[in-house]
Design a protein around this motif. Structure first.
Motif, mmCIF file in Angstrom:
data_model
loop_
_atom_site.group_PDB
_atom_site.id
_atom_site.type_symbol
_atom_site.label_atom_id
_atom_site.label_comp_id
_atom_site.label_asym_id
_atom_site.label_seq_id
_atom_site.Cartn_x
_atom_site.Cartn_y
_atom_site.Cartn_z
ATOM 1 N N ILE A 176 9.745 -28.887 -14.158
ATOM 2 C CA ILE A 176 10.825 -27.898 -14.101
ATOM 3 C C ILE A 176 10.826 -26.999 -15.340
ATOM 4 N N LEU A 236 8.923 -24.183 -14.157
ATOM 5 C CA LEU A 236 9.632 -23.423 -13.114
ATOM 6 C C LEU A 236 10.715 -22.539 -13.736
ATOM 7 N N ALA A 237 11.413 -23.086 -14.720
ATOM 8 C CA ALA A 237 12.490 -22.325 -15.361
ATOM 9 C C ALA A 237 11.946 -21.075 -16.055
ATOM 10 N N ARG A 238 10.682 -21.143 -16.442
ATOM 11 C CA ARG A 238 10.090 -20.028 -17.184
ATOM 12 C C ARG A 238 9.649 -18.866 -16.306
ATOM 13 N N ILE A 239 9.407 -19.143 -15.021
ATOM 14 C CA ILE A 239 8.844 -18.087 -14.164
ATOM 15 C C ILE A 239 9.923 -17.542 -13.225
ATOM 16 N N PRO A 240 9.755 -16.306 -12.742
ATOM 17 C CA PRO A 240 10.739 -15.788 -11.804
ATOM 18 C C PRO A 240 10.637 -16.549 -10.483
ATOM 19 N N PHE A 241 11.780 -16.928 -9.939
ATOM 20 C CA PHE A 241 11.698 -17.588 -8.640
ATOM 21 C C PHE A 241 12.911 -17.320 -7.771
ATOM 22 N N GLN A 291 20.918 -22.581 -9.494
ATOM 23 C CA GLN A 291 21.445 -22.282 -10.827
ATOM 24 C C GLN A 291 20.389 -21.616 -11.725
ATOM 25 N N LEU A 292 19.141 -22.031 -11.562
ATOM 26 C CA LEU A 292 18.083 -21.486 -12.415
ATOM 27 C C LEU A 292 17.321 -20.334 -11.775
ATOM 28 N N ALA A 293 17.625 -20.049 -10.504
ATOM 29 C CA ALA A 293 16.825 -19.066 -9.769
ATOM 30 C C ALA A 293 17.130 -17.649 -10.228
ATOM 31 N N ASP A 294 16.207 -16.736 -9.880
ATOM 32 C CA ASP A 294 16.395 -15.324 -10.208
ATOM 33 C C ASP A 294 16.891 -14.536 -9.007
ATOM 34 N N ARG A 349 11.047 -33.523 -15.340
ATOM 35 C CA ARG A 349 11.367 -32.478 -16.316
ATOM 36 C C ARG A 349 10.167 -31.591 -16.638
ATOM 37 N N LYS A 350 8.998 -32.229 -16.775
ATOM 38 C CA LYS A 350 7.822 -31.491 -17.194
ATOM 39 C C LYS A 350 7.483 -30.386 -16.189
ATOM 40 N N VAL A 352 14.793 -28.793 -8.869
ATOM 41 C CA VAL A 352 15.344 -28.926 -10.223
ATOM 42 C C VAL A 352 16.060 -30.274 -10.365
#
Lengths: 443, 262, 568, 131
Positions: A356, A359-364, A376-379, A353-354, A348
């Motif tokens: 990420i 990545l931000a949209r999918i569960p990870f 910070q963005l992880a699930d 940006r393109k 991240v």
């Protein structure tokens, strides 16, 4: 109080193995011989306020603390449900973790890639075409009389590279150290490394390939028609070619100044061939300045296990490899992966940006030692112990010399090694019994 | 020729590996058998019929087979892989690897093709009305024996490294190409409308013809005079061209580059 | 683990002199036993039963092999196997992945394999890869012919210190034997140079290849290591190199072996048996080399056979790889390793249309056929240099059938006919000789013949069963069948477990790793440690403490204890 | 003013990263742009001034810093980190490697604008839109 010697610093690809560490009450209280960054890494391991200590799972949009078993279970569920999971990172952990990672990727039919993809991936592509004419760093120390850094700034990226291996050390055939050697830096900016060089050659941004072609033409006996190439005057190019041909043992270290700029892998292809041409005249070698301390190790493990050094897609049960298709940024930017596991890396912060945005949209899942923009963005967030400080393991130096990382302190309570975390996820993916709930602290 | 029509349904986001879309594979099968051909996406295996409505007539041999893909398939890869005969028409755009390892027959794409199309082609023709991605007519990573036969024609533009490691055959790109066209080329003919830079980088043989402009030539190419209406093999090119040889970064390079004078 | 009885097969067990007798082989607890009560019976009637194959020289694992993999993604599009419930995803032709290496050897009936060249500084890597090669017992030949310590000791005549160093090194890197590659040439390559004769001095070290070889022979016998020195002679692959090879074979003259074995294994002799003075009149001198082997008690060879096709060459002979890549113009990898060695890698295509390849193909077979005593010949391809190891069945078929050789001869360049003696040879190997060159002889050369390479009581229960009925098949005529049957065992049994059945892996096992643990006199050890310490502080790029390989890297570590305290 | 943007490692970035990416140190080390002094005066920026860097991929506010590697007019440097990477281009040209060095960027003065922390920047740009 416990004093450890010959400790290996798990920061950069220089993999210094002469560090002394003093530990008191499971806290590192002194670090000797390491550079600023290495020292910071050792000391930061004490700083539990800035470490990840508890597993977390995103619930109703927020990361909340959970038990390790729950985090592992959720991680396994996310991965198992995925059609094209991406397993990315790997360069700041041990080869033992890589090995479990490859097995997990195979089990999942996922894509596995490491940070090579954003550092020396182009160098790997060039190696496929051109080969790799190299040596171990001790050869440089003992023999080299001409050292060139091209698009690399070790004063910042690899602070002890110059003192341990290249310019400053005394070697068997270079008894006077620096006085027996010449340092040339080629870069678009007069970097801190360039400032200590015997010669700095400033190349126009994005014209490295042209300069290498010109040098090769001269080395191979051709004439240069242009007054200057890439901003470098003809006389200077001819002089440099002569200097290279007349070195007893020359080395060309190159960095991301070549791999990430215009021309990418072809810059390296051409540079390797320049070195090959020089071998008709003298001894010359080339070496990539690998960044993360074990980025090389991942390439080694994946190569011997799956035949390819990075960016492998196991979708069909076997390894398929083609950077541009199977590389992390391409898989993300095309929106192909539907889940991810990120380990020992912070895309991240470091991916465009393109990439990420997807990545931000999918569960990870993120496995790391401290909080990062990625966690910070992880699930699912799983804290891990620091390889080389809290866990033993294997790492490969930038010249592919393998070393055994040492353990000097215990990890925070309940925090497992990457190897152990991955093993548990793999077991759950396979539907095997959950391993013992009691955190078996990494050995 | 007998025609089978594949009408695309929804494409998976993962990328669809559909190497079964080939006249060699279709020929001699029933429509139901064709529907059941395996395709792959992510870690899943599906059937061709899951992603295409399939109808039409199947021929008994590849030579007699025509396959029409009736629309855009922007996530479908490997169309016509290893095909030896027959014809495929894509009435839209396709993704990567169209015509890879193709040995004969013809593929016509009315839209664009993705990267690595025509990879390691050995024969046949790939015709693209739109644009091609990077690595058109390339080799596989590390394989020094690149595309060695057949013809690729692109009406539009193409990306980086057109004809990388080209070892025979012909590539025509009527529009412009990005950097490194003909990189490491050994044999064959590459014709482009115009090029940016680094044309013929590290080439040791073969011929590149640029019908329009080159933004910048490598310093390792040497001028070899002007040539009027040069002809290469059985192709001839009208006009006055500057001839160059190279890439003299390589020892014993015998590549030829023609750039049309303005 | 219950027992096994391999019933009624035709047993070929050269170490015990058994030549195709119908016998039962009993197995219990991983060993061959006299008899076993509670046992599963496998009907081997109409089948050939041999000890598990033993591989003495194959580039199985390590930095150089992995460089080969990284150099050649195109090689990994071939031989692709998806994962199964039992086996891992696997791929690669000339440089197979580790898993595939194990599976393929097992399918050929091999159960033990030694990797040909371990560079000490990179030893941990070699062991990491060996760890990931299932199905086999393993060991590593350790590169020493260009080692600074050894060259300095031998120059000074300090053979005892050299021996103490070798003992330390083998234990530190978990190596098994002394491997010598282009002695002196590897160090010269540190300056882009080579040595071209036995008396060419090594730059800066003032020692000659001859002195390095004779010194290491002395060291080897002083320590009484199980294997002899394992020598890749100077001038590999060069036109007219047979003269150097003949001279090299004389170097250990007069040496008494400390064990019942040769004192010198001349490895991949095929690459060292060339006549002529240019590529234009390149010719075989295999007959001269074979004669010299026939009359020399000290020397055995492995052949390093060439099989036509695309492969990857890799050797610690750095200057040779540079030379080869200059001839082909193909991509080239090189890796000088400080104070130790200098490997290189480059792809190569052996073409039937090439006169040189055709002669090379013939030379290997000529060697095997001209050397009278099969115990002096070991079957190798110097994998992957001459060909990938899984081409062994083809070579076995050539050796067993002069007709097959004739057929092949028709397809290849006429140089094989004109510039070699192959066409004049009628000799055909029998199964007993095949068992000798693929198992018994290899085990004996390695000094592991107590437990490996035979089927006598007490041996490890490593067995290969081939679906060949020697009373029905005439190898001379049915060579294609021989080729086919040797490629897939009916059964491969490893440590008493069935691991391959009908050519398919049915169980994945982890083998042992053998290494030498030699003890020398304490004062000698102290003396050598002082030197080691001094050199590491100054000239290595890793600290001494980080150099030795921990046992954790080895699968089932199995030290071979040697008492060499009498050295001094 | 148009510049060519390159990104890469610095000691300060490395050190700050190892100390944790949540702290202020990380922002200090990475939310900067090293400019050629001549470019700075053309822009009218002084050391410590906020500038906006805008590319085809987005924009970010960072702090101007006089480059110690000058002269390199037209070339500017931002250490690798979230600030640089939200504005670099994405296209790998089918090689896997995004163009981390060589993105065309437009810089303008943005005196007084707040420089976001890594966490703020990430929260502002990327959204978790699941469930």
């Amino acid at each position: 109080m416990q004093r450890y010697t010959d400790v290996i610093c798990s920061f950069c690809g220089t993999l210094c193995d002469d560090i002394e560490v003093v530990v008191e009450d499971n806290k590192i209280v002194d670090v000797k011989h390491a550079c600023r960054i290495g020292t910071a890494k050792f000391l930061a391991s004490n700083d539990y306020e800035h470490r990840l200590l508890k597993p977390m799972v995103r619930k109703n949009g927020k990361l909340v603390e959970v038990s390790l078993d729950e985090a592992i279970e959720e991680a396994a569920r996310i991965l198992k449900d995925a059609t094209k999971p991406l397993l990315y990172g790997w360069s700041s952990t041990s080869c033992e973790a890589h090995s479990v990672g490859v097995e997990l990727a195979e089990e999942l039919g996922g894509v596995i890639d490491n940070t090579t993809t954003v550092c020396h991936g182009p160098s790997v592509l060039a190696i496929h075409d051109a080969g790799y004419i190299s040596c171990t760093l001790g050869e440089v120390k003992n023999r080299a009389d001409l050292i060139i850094y091209w698009g690399a700034n070790p004063m910042h990226g690899h602070p002890r590279h110059l003192s341990r291996y290249s310019i400053f050390p005394r070697g068997y055939f270079r008894e006077r150290g620096q006085q027996d050697r010449e340092l040339i830096v080629i870069d678009v900016r007069k970097t801190d490394t360039a400032k200590i060089a015997n010669k700095f050659i400033k190349v126009n941004y994005g014209e490295d390939y042209e300069l290498i072609s010109a040098l090769r033409k001269v080395v191979n006996g051709g004439e240069l028609r242009e007054e200057s190439v890439a901003g470098v005057p003809r006389e200077e190019i001819i002089a440099l070619a002569e200097k290279m041909k007349n070195a007893q043992f020359g080395v060309l270290f190159f960095g991301m100044g070549l791999t990430q700029s215009y021309g990418r892998h072809r810059n390296i292809d051409n540079a390797i061939n320049l070195v090959r041409d020089l071998n008709a005249h003298t001894k010359f070698v080339i070496m990539a300045m690998r960044g993360h301390y074990n980025v090389t190790g991942f390439n080694e493990v994946l190569s011997w296990q799956a035949g390819f050094p990075y960016a492998v897609d196991f979708g069909r049960g076997y390894a398929w490899y083609n950077p541009g298709e199977t590389t992390a940024n391409d898989v993300l930017q095309r929106g192909e992966c539907d889940a991810a596991l990120i380990i020992a890396s912070d895309p991240v912060s470091h991916f465009p940006r393109k990439s990420i945005e997807h990545l931000a949209r999918i569960p990870f899942i993120a496995i790391d030692i401290h909080p990062t923009p990625t966690t910070q963005l992880a699930d699912v967030v799983i804290p891990s112990a620091i390889a080389g400080i809290e866990v033993e393991g294997t790492a490969y130096r930038m010249d592919a010399v393998p070393l055994r990382l040492r353990k000097v302190k215990e990890p925070p309570e309940g925090v497992l090694s990457d190897v152990e975390i991955l093993r548990r996820i793999l077991a759950r993916v396979r539907g095997e019994e959950a391993l013992t709930a009691k955190a078996e602290v990494a050995k | 020729m007998k025609e089978v029509v594949l009408t695309p349904k929804e494409q998976p986001s993962y990328g669809l590996i559909a190497e079964c879309i080939s006249c060699d594979v279709f020929a001699g099968k029933s429509i139901d058998e064709i529907k059941a051909l395996p395709v792959y996406y992510g870690n899943k295996q599906g059937e061709l019929g899951d992603f295409f409505e399939i109808s039409g007539e199947v021929a008994s041999s590849a030579e007699e087979q025509r396959i029409v893909i009736a629309g855009d398939v922007p996530k479908t890869r490997w169309i016509g892989k290893e095909m030896s005969a027959g014809e495929i028409v894509v009435k839209g755009s396709a993704e990567m690897y169209v015509g890879a390892w193709m040995r004969g027959g013809k593929i016509i794409v009315e839209g664009n093709v993705g990267a690595f199309s025509g990879m390691l082609m050995q024969g046949g023709e790939l015709y693209v009305k739109g644009n091609a991605g990077d690595y058109l007519g390339c080799s596989y990573r590390g394989e020094w024996r690149g595309m060695r036969g057949g013809t690729i024609i692109v009406e539009g533009n193409a990306g980086m490294e057109v004809g990388q490691n080209l070892n025979g055959g012909r590539i025509f790109v009527k529009g412009s190409v990005e950097s490194f066209a003909g990189v490491r080329m050994k044999k064959g003919l590459l014709v482009v409308g115009s090029a940016t830079d680094r044309v013929g980088a590290q080439m040791v043989g073969g011929t590149i013809v640029v019908l329009g402009n080159v933004l910048r030539l490598l310093p390792s190419f040497d001028p070899a005079g002007e040539v009027e209406n040069p002809s290469v093999a059985d192709e001839s090119f009208e006009g006055v061209f500057n001839k160059y040889t190279g890439d003299h970064a390589e020892r014993h390079a015998k590549g030829v580059l023609y750039v049309r004078k303005e | 683990m219950s027992g096994l009885i391999l019933k009624n097969g035709y047993v070929y067990d050269p170490l015990n002199g058994i030549k195709g007798e119908k016998m039962d082989i009993c197995i219990e607890n991983g060993k061959i036993v006299e008899e076993v009560s509670d046992a599963k019976v496998i009907d081997c009637s109409g089948k050939v039963v041999m000890p598990g194959g033993v591989e003495i020289h194959s580039h199985l694992a390590g930095g150089k092999v992995n460089v080969g993999r990284m150099l050649r993604p195109e090689d990994h599009l071939k031989n692709v196997y998806p994962k199964t419930k039992l086996t891992r995803a696997a791929n690669g032709y000339s440089t197979p992945s580790t898993f595939l290496t194990g599976y393929l050897y097992a399918k050929l009936g091999y159960t033990t394999a030694f990797t040909a060249a371990l560079p000490p500084l990179m030893a941990r890597h070699t062991h990491e890869e060996l760890h990931d090669i299932p199905m086999l017992d393993k060991g590593a030949l350790t590169l020493m012919g260009n080692n600074w310590f050894i060259m300095r000791y031998l120059k000074r005549g300090d053979v005892e210190l050299a021996a103490a160093f070798v003992a330390w090194l083998l234990k530190a890197v978990k190596g098994y034997a002394i491997k010598v590659v282009n002695p002196g040439g590897g160090e010269a390559w540190g300056w882009g140079r080579d040595v071209r004769s036995l008396d060419d001095p090594v730059p800066h070290f003032d020692i000659t290849p001859r002195e390095i070889i004779s010194g290491l022979v002395k060291v080897n016998e002083m320590l009484a290591l199980p294997h002899s020195i394992h020598l890749h002679a100077n001038n590999l692959g060069r036109v007219g190199n047979f003269a150097t090879t003949l001279e090299t074979m004389q170097v250990p003259n007069g040496t008494k072996p400390a064990r019942e074995r040769q004192v010198l294994q001349l490895t991949h002799a095929q690459f060292h048996s060339y006549g002529g003075d240019s590529w234009k009149n390149f010719a075989s001198e295999a007959e001269s080399i074979a004669k010299a082997v026939n009359s020399n008690e000290n020397v055995i060879i492995d052949i390093g056979q060439v099989v036509f096709g695309d492969t990857t060459t890799m050797t610690a002979d750095g200057p040779m790889e540079y030379y080869l890549s200059s001839l082909t113009g193909l991509k080239w990898a090189n890796k000088n390793i400080e104070l130790e060695t200098s490997p290189g890698v480059t792809p190569f295509v052996y073409s039937k249309r090439s006169p040189v390849s055709a002669v090379q193909w013939a030379v290997g077979l000529e060697l095997a056929l001209h050397i009278n005593d099969a115990w002096k010949v070991l079957l190798t391809t110097d994998h992957p240099n001459g060909a990938p190891f899984f081409k062994y069945p083809t070579i076995i078929a050539w050796l067993m059938s002069s007709k097959y050789r004739e057929e092949t001869m028709k397809e290849v360049h006429s140089a094989a006919q004109k510039n070699t003696t192959l066409a004049t040879i009628d000799r055909e190997y029998d199964f007993y000789e095949i068992a000798t060159i693929t198992r018994a002889g290899q085990a004996k050369s390695l000094g592991i013949q107590e437990t490996k390479g035979h089927l006598g009581v007490g041996a490890d229960a490593d067995v290969a069963v081939y679906d060949i009925n020697p009373e029905e098949i005439d190898p001379s005529r049915d060579y294609k069948l021989i080729e086919e049957k040797f490629a897939r065992t009916s059964y491969t049994i490893k440590g008493g477990e069935i691991v391959v059945k009908d050519g398919e892996i049915v169980k994945v096992v982890q083998g042992k790793t053998l290494y030498i643990d030699a003890r020398v006199d304490e004062s000698l050890e102290r003396e050598v440690m002082r030197d080691i310490d001094y050199y590491f502080k100054r000239f290595y790029s890793v600290n001494l403490a980080n150099y030795p390989v921990q046992e954790v890297y080895l699968t089932n570590p199995t030290p071979v204890q040697i008492d060499a305290t009498n050295v001094r | 003013m148009e510049i060519t943007l390159i990104t890469g490692r610095t000691v300060a970035q490395g050190e700050a990263m190892e100390k944790g990416k949540i702290g202020e140190g990380f922002t200090k080390a990475c939310a900067v742009i090293e400019l050629d002094p001549e470019d700075m005066s053309k822009l009218g920026a002084y050391e410590g001034d906020e500038v906006r860097v805008k590319t085809d991929s987005g924009e970010v506010v960072v702090v101007a810093k006089k480059s110690s590697s000058a002269p390199h007019p037209g070339v500017a440097f931002i250490p690798m980190g979230p600030w640089a990477n939200v504005i670099v281009g994405g296209d790998t040209e089918s090689t896997g490697m995004p163009p981390f060095k060589g993105t065309k960027a437009e810089i303008t003065l943005a005196k007084g604008e707040r420089v976001l922390s890594a966490a703020e920047l990430v929260a502002q740009i990327y959204t978790k839109d699941k469930e």
